[in-house]
Design a protein around this motif. Structure first.
Motif, PDB file in Angstrom:
ATOM      1  N   ILE A  46      -6.010  27.474   6.613  1.00 13.44           N
ATOM      2  CA  ILE A  46      -7.288  26.786   6.447  1.00 13.44           C
ATOM      3  C   ILE A  46      -7.085  25.302   6.151  1.00 13.44           C
ATOM      4  O   ILE A  46      -8.030  24.501   6.254  1.00 13.44           O
ATOM      5  N   ASN A  47      -5.866  24.895   5.807  1.00 14.96           N
ATOM      6  CA  ASN A  47      -5.613  23.481   5.544  1.00 14.96           C
ATOM      7  C   ASN A  47      -6.006  22.621   6.741  1.00 14.96           C
ATOM      8  O   ASN A  47      -6.448  21.485   6.577  1.00 14.96           O
ATOM      9  N   TYR A  48      -5.843  23.171   7.944  1.00 12.35           N
ATOM     10  CA  TYR A  48      -6.139  22.386   9.141  1.00 12.35           C
ATOM     11  C   TYR A  48      -7.639  22.135   9.306  1.00 12.35           C
ATOM     12  O   TYR A  48      -8.042  21.140   9.908  1.00 12.35           O
ATOM     13  N   PHE A  49      -8.474  23.020   8.774  1.00 12.33           N
ATOM     14  CA  PHE A  49      -9.918  22.787   8.798  1.00 12.33           C
ATOM     15  C   PHE A  49     -10.256  21.538   8.001  1.00 12.33           C
ATOM     16  O   PHE A  49     -10.989  20.656   8.468  1.00 12.33           O
ATOM     17  N   VAL A  79      -5.633  15.819  17.089  1.00 13.10           N
ATOM     18  CA  VAL A  79      -4.979  16.712  18.052  1.00 13.10           C
ATOM     19  C   VAL A  79      -3.872  17.510  17.369  1.00 13.10           C
ATOM     20  O   VAL A  79      -3.719  18.718  17.605  1.00 13.10           O
ATOM     21  N   ALA A  80      -3.092  16.853  16.491  1.00 11.14           N
ATOM     22  CA  ALA A  80      -2.003  17.527  15.784  1.00 11.14           C
ATOM     23  C   ALA A  80      -2.537  18.636  14.877  1.00 11.14           C
ATOM     24  O   ALA A  80      -1.917  19.700  14.751  1.00 11.14           O
ATOM     25  N   ASN A  81      -3.680  18.410  14.243  1.00  8.35           N
ATOM     26  CA  ASN A  81      -4.287  19.443  13.397  1.00  8.35           C
ATOM     27  C   ASN A  81      -4.724  20.651  14.213  1.00  8.35           C
ATOM     28  O   ASN A  81      -4.554  21.796  13.777  1.00  8.35           O
ATOM     29  N   ILE A  82      -5.280  20.395  15.390  1.00  9.89           N
ATOM     30  CA  ILE A  82      -5.687  21.503  16.262  1.00  9.89           C
ATOM     31  C   ILE A  82      -4.458  22.302  16.694  1.00  9.89           C
ATOM     32  O   ILE A  82      -4.453  23.543  16.661  1.00  9.89           O
ATOM     33  N   TYR A  83      -3.398  21.585  17.103  1.00 13.94           N
ATOM     34  CA  TYR A  83      -2.170  22.275  17.508  1.00 13.94           C
ATOM     35  C   TYR A  83      -1.570  23.045  16.334  1.00 13.94           C
ATOM     36  O   TYR A  83      -1.131  24.201  16.486  1.00 13.94           O
ATOM     37  N   GLY A  84      -1.530  22.425  15.157  1.00 15.08           N
ATOM     38  CA  GLY A  84      -0.977  23.084  13.988  1.00 15.08           C
ATOM     39  C   GLY A  84      -1.734  24.362  13.650  1.00 15.08           C
ATOM     40  O   GLY A  84      -1.121  25.383  13.305  1.00 15.08           O
ATOM     41  N   TRP A  85      -3.057  24.309  13.751  1.00 17.97           N
ATOM     42  CA  TRP A  85      -3.889  25.500  13.491  1.00 17.97           C
ATOM     43  C   TRP A  85      -3.502  26.624  14.449  1.00 17.97           C
ATOM     44  O   TRP A  85      -3.327  27.778  14.042  1.00 17.97           O
ATOM     45  N   TRP A  88       0.274  27.847  13.667  1.00 12.09           N
ATOM     46  CA  TRP A  88       0.372  28.642  12.446  1.00 12.09           C
ATOM     47  C   TRP A  88      -0.336  29.983  12.588  1.00 12.09           C
ATOM     48  O   TRP A  88      -0.030  30.925  11.843  1.00 12.09           O
ATOM     49  N   SER A  89      -1.277  30.080  13.533  1.00 13.35           N
ATOM     50  CA  SER A  89      -2.059  31.313  13.687  1.00 13.35           C
ATOM     51  C   SER A  89      -1.355  32.360  14.544  1.00 13.35           C
ATOM     52  O   SER A  89      -1.737  33.543  14.525  1.00 13.35           O
ATOM     53  N   ARG A  90      -0.352  31.953  15.295  1.00 14.06           N
ATOM     54  CA  ARG A  90       0.335  32.881  16.195  1.00 14.06           C
ATOM     55  C   ARG A  90       1.064  33.959  15.395  1.00 14.06           C
ATOM     56  O   ARG A  90       1.673  33.684  14.367  1.00 14.06           O
ATOM     57  N   GLN A  91       0.990  35.198  15.892  1.00 10.93           N
ATOM     58  CA  GLN A  91       1.602  36.323  15.187  1.00 10.93           C
ATOM     59  C   GLN A  91       2.530  37.098  16.118  1.00 10.93           C
ATOM     60  O   GLN A  91       2.374  37.072  17.346  1.00 10.93           O
ATOM     61  N   MET A 177       5.303  19.320  10.206  1.00  6.51           N
ATOM     62  CA  MET A 177       4.453  20.265   9.476  1.00  6.51           C
ATOM     63  C   MET A 177       3.889  21.332  10.409  1.00  6.51           C
ATOM     64  O   MET A 177       3.824  22.514  10.051  1.00  6.51           O
ATOM     65  N   THR A 178       3.483  20.924  11.610  1.00  7.51           N
ATOM     66  CA  THR A 178       2.911  21.903  12.553  1.00  7.51           C
ATOM     67  C   THR A 178       3.933  22.964  12.936  1.00  7.51           C
ATOM     68  O   THR A 178       3.560  24.070  13.336  1.00  7.51           O
ATOM     69  N   ARG A 179       5.230  22.640  12.806  1.00  9.89           N
ATOM     70  CA  ARG A 179       6.300  23.585  13.144  1.00  9.89           C
ATOM     71  C   ARG A 179       6.908  24.236  11.900  1.00  9.89           C
ATOM     72  O   ARG A 179       7.897  24.947  11.989  1.00  9.89           O
ATOM     73  N   LYS A 180       6.326  23.971  10.730  1.00 13.52           N
ATOM     74  CA  LYS A 180       6.751  24.563   9.464  1.00 13.52           C
ATOM     75  C   LYS A 180       8.195  24.218   9.080  1.00 13.52           C
ATOM     76  O   LYS A 180       8.935  25.080   8.593  1.00 13.52           O
ATOM     77  N   TYR A 181       8.576  22.977   9.289  1.00  7.37           N
ATOM     78  CA  TYR A 181       9.884  22.526   8.842  1.00  7.37           C
ATOM     79  C   TYR A 181       9.768  21.917   7.447  1.00  7.37           C
ATOM     80  O   TYR A 181       8.876  21.097   7.189  1.00  7.37           O
ATOM     81  N   VAL A 182      10.688  22.292   6.552  1.00  8.62           N
ATOM     82  CA  VAL A 182      10.669  21.826   5.167  1.00  8.62           C
ATOM     83  C   VAL A 182      10.685  20.302   5.086  1.00  8.62           C
ATOM     84  O   VAL A 182      10.040  19.701   4.212  1.00  8.62           O
ATOM     85  N   GLU A 183      11.403  19.671   6.011  1.00 10.42           N
ATOM     86  CA  GLU A 183      11.585  18.222   5.946  1.00 10.42           C
ATOM     87  C   GLU A 183      10.292  17.441   5.973  1.00 10.42           C
ATOM     88  O   GLU A 183      10.250  16.280   5.543  1.00 10.42           O
ATOM     89  N   ASN A 184       9.213  18.053   6.468  1.00  9.85           N
ATOM     90  CA  ASN A 184       7.944  17.329   6.510  1.00  9.85           C
ATOM     91  C   ASN A 184       7.516  16.892   5.111  1.00  9.85           C
ATOM     92  O   ASN A 184       6.991  15.788   4.926  1.00  9.85           O
TER      93      ASN A 184
END
Length: 238
Positions: A46-49, A79-85, A88-91, A177-184
């Motif tokens: 929900i952070n992306y909202f 655009v990055a927020n939409i992609y990140g959403w 992160w939603s993929r299962q 962040m969109t790829r969930k890397y700690v370095e962000n």
């Protein structure tokens, strides 16, 4: 539409020289931004909202104060927020998140580090013409859309190196962040510390305080994601 005006003041904050008039749109955009970063540290999709609300309102603000290059940067973040959403939603087949918090593989980390150094070096020497170019693009796009805007008179950047660092690292941190890397989170800490100092030097103490809060959130995000990366097996591929 008065709500979206930067002249629609919520409160006058007695801080700094002459105080600071906080508009409704800036207040809501700032709160949305804080919620976005805090929820991202908790790995909540929900952070992306809230991120979309933040960048949209800030884009409106930048349009009104004629910071058109910054407006274009908000479009990138949108655009990055939409992609990140989406990412992160993929299962997977077990209905678990496909992306796991992890560290960048060493070759990728070195590649990103080199790209940042080159981009910061380039932007430091060419930041004024680059932002002038981006501003002309933004003005042309808005004029094509029928908006009555004119090319603003841009002043030389007050802190070209540090401003370049904030811009380049913000773009890279958002991608990571969109790829969930700690370095962000490590990059956000650096960005926020720079922002605290720069805004304080410029006398914008309210924004300096905001970024101080963001620094603590980013530090907590770093701690939590480092712990999660260990639990997920550290340097996963991807």
């Amino acid at each position: 539409m008065d709500f979206f005006s930067v002249q629609n003041i919520l409160v006058h904050i007695p801080i700094g020289t002459g105080g600071y008039s906080l508009s409704w749109i800036e207040a809501i955009g700032t709160v949305a931004g804080l919620l976005c970063i805090w929820l991202a540290s908790l790995e909540k999709i929900i952070n992306y909202f809230f991120g979309l609300i933040n960048v949209t309102l800030f884009a409106v603000i930048f349009f009104q104060i004629q910071l058109y290059a910054s407006l274009l940067l908000q479009l990138f973040f949108f655009v990055a927020n939409i992609y990140g959403w989406y990412a992160w939603s993929r299962q997977n087949n077990n209905n678990e998140a496909l992306l796991k918090i992890r560290w960048l593989p060493l070759p990728k980390a070195i590649g990103w580090l080199a790209a940042c150094a080159i981009a910061i070096g380039f932007m430091t020497f060419y930041i004024d013409p680059v932002f002038s170019f981006l501003t002309r693009i933004a003005v042309s796009i808005m004029q094509t859309l029928g908006l009555n805007v004119t090319q603003p008179e841009l002043q030389p950047d007050a802190f070209p190196f540090w401003d370049s660092c904030m811009m380049v690292l913000s773009v890279v941190a958002m991608i990571l962040m969109t790829r969930k890397y700690v370095e962000n989170w490590l990059l956000w800490v650096i960005i926020n510390v720079i922002s605290v100092v720069i805004f304080a030097l410029q006398g914008v103490l309210a924004m300096s305080l905001e970024y101080l809060i963001l620094t603590f959130i980013a530090l907590n995000g770093s701690r939590m994601w480092i712990k999660a990366a260990r639990e997920h097996g550290s340097r996963a591929l991807g």
